[in-house]
Design an enzyme around this catalytic site. Structure first.
Site, PDB file in Angstrom:
ATOM      1  N   SER A   1       0.845  -1.190   0.000  1.00  0.00           N
ATOM      2  CA  SER A   1       0.000   0.000   0.000  1.00  0.00           C
ATOM      3  C   SER A   1       0.880   1.238   0.000  1.00  0.00           C
ATOM      4  CB  SER A   1      -0.885   0.009   1.256  1.00  0.00           C
ATOM      5  OG  SER A   1      -1.521   1.253   1.439  1.00  0.00           O
TER       6      SER A   1
ATOM      7  N   TYR B   1      -2.677  -0.779  10.243  1.00  0.00           N
ATOM      8  CA  TYR B   1      -2.662  -1.152   8.831  1.00  0.00           C
ATOM      9  C   TYR B   1      -1.389  -0.636   8.161  1.00  0.00           C
ATOM     10  CZ  TYR B   1      -3.973  -1.549   3.918  1.00  0.00           C
ATOM     11  OH  TYR B   1      -3.990  -1.857   2.568  1.00  0.00           O
TER      12      TYR B   1
END
Length: 233
Positions: free
Chosen positions: A130, A141
């Protein structure tokens, strides 16, 4: 360089979102067979697709998949989880689950499938990360994706000896269920999938799928204070 045509592919998290787009993309490029996984059993009637149950948090589940997918030549580690919360005040169990899925899950897959890839000529391992691998403010995350980035870079070195191409993918926000609540510009999963497979087939070690990700990677040489993001936006 690993071409998809005629190959046998595993896509974790292939039932929906980017995973489903990756399944569609490799089929369109002539993959011979695709093992598409989800946490619960499901049906995909398309020729060449084998729908398989997989829980990446379970070594036994990963081993069971490896036991049936011994013809695999390309693995896409796409399965992931997003549980947004501050690191200091969020539920610690959510942090643990996030790392178990996003970091240890891909590592379990790599350890189980490395011998299979070696036996089938080397092939490729593609890990989906990401833009938050490089930006602070993404909670567990973002921290997990930063760890996964480091993991991929080390696996690239370890797997080079068996001629396995290792690709790290970084993307901004994609129009999937995972980030449906965030009011931010989002990319079409089909476009992202096409760029990922383009990178794989061109021999890339890393794929940056959008301008936001390119800018974030370039900013790594600047002040760390500039590398920020907030889910509260």
């Amino acid at each position: 360089m690993v071409a998809v045509a005629g190959r046998v592919v595993v896509v974790t998290g292939g039932r929906r979102g980017l995973g489903a787009a990756l399944v569609d993309e490799v089929l369109a490029r002539g993959a011979r067979k695709v093992y598409s996984t989800a946490r619960s059993a499901y049906v995909d009637d398309r020729p060449g697709v084998v729908a398989a149950e997989l829980e990446v948090r379970s070594a036994a589940s990963v081993a069971a998949l490896a036991g049936i997918a011994t013809d695999t030549e390309i693995v896409f580690n796409n399965a992931g989880i997003l549980l947004p919360a501050p690191l200091l005040t969020g539920d610690f169990e959510d942090v643990t689950v996030t790392f178990d899925v996003n970091v240890f899950g891909p590592l379990r897959m790599a350890r189980a499938f490395a011998p299979i890839l070696a036996a089938n000529g080397g092939g490729a391992l593609v890990d989906v990360h990401s833009v938050l691998s490089w930006l602070a403010g993404g909670g567990a995350y973002g921290a997990s994706k930063a760890a996964a980035w480091s993991l991929t870079n080390s696996l690239r070195i370890e797997l080079a000896r068996q001629n396995t191409q290792v690709v790290g993918v970084h993307a901004g926000f994609i129009d999937t269920d995972m980030v449906s609540a965030l009011e931010l510009p989002k990319a079409d999963p089909a476009d992202v999938a096409a760029r990922i497979v383009d990178g794989l087939e061109s021999g890339a070690a890393e794929v940056l799928t959008d301008d936001v990700t390119v800018a974030a990677k370039a900013a790594l040489s600047g002040p760390v204070e500039d590398l920020t993001f907030s889910f509260a936006r």
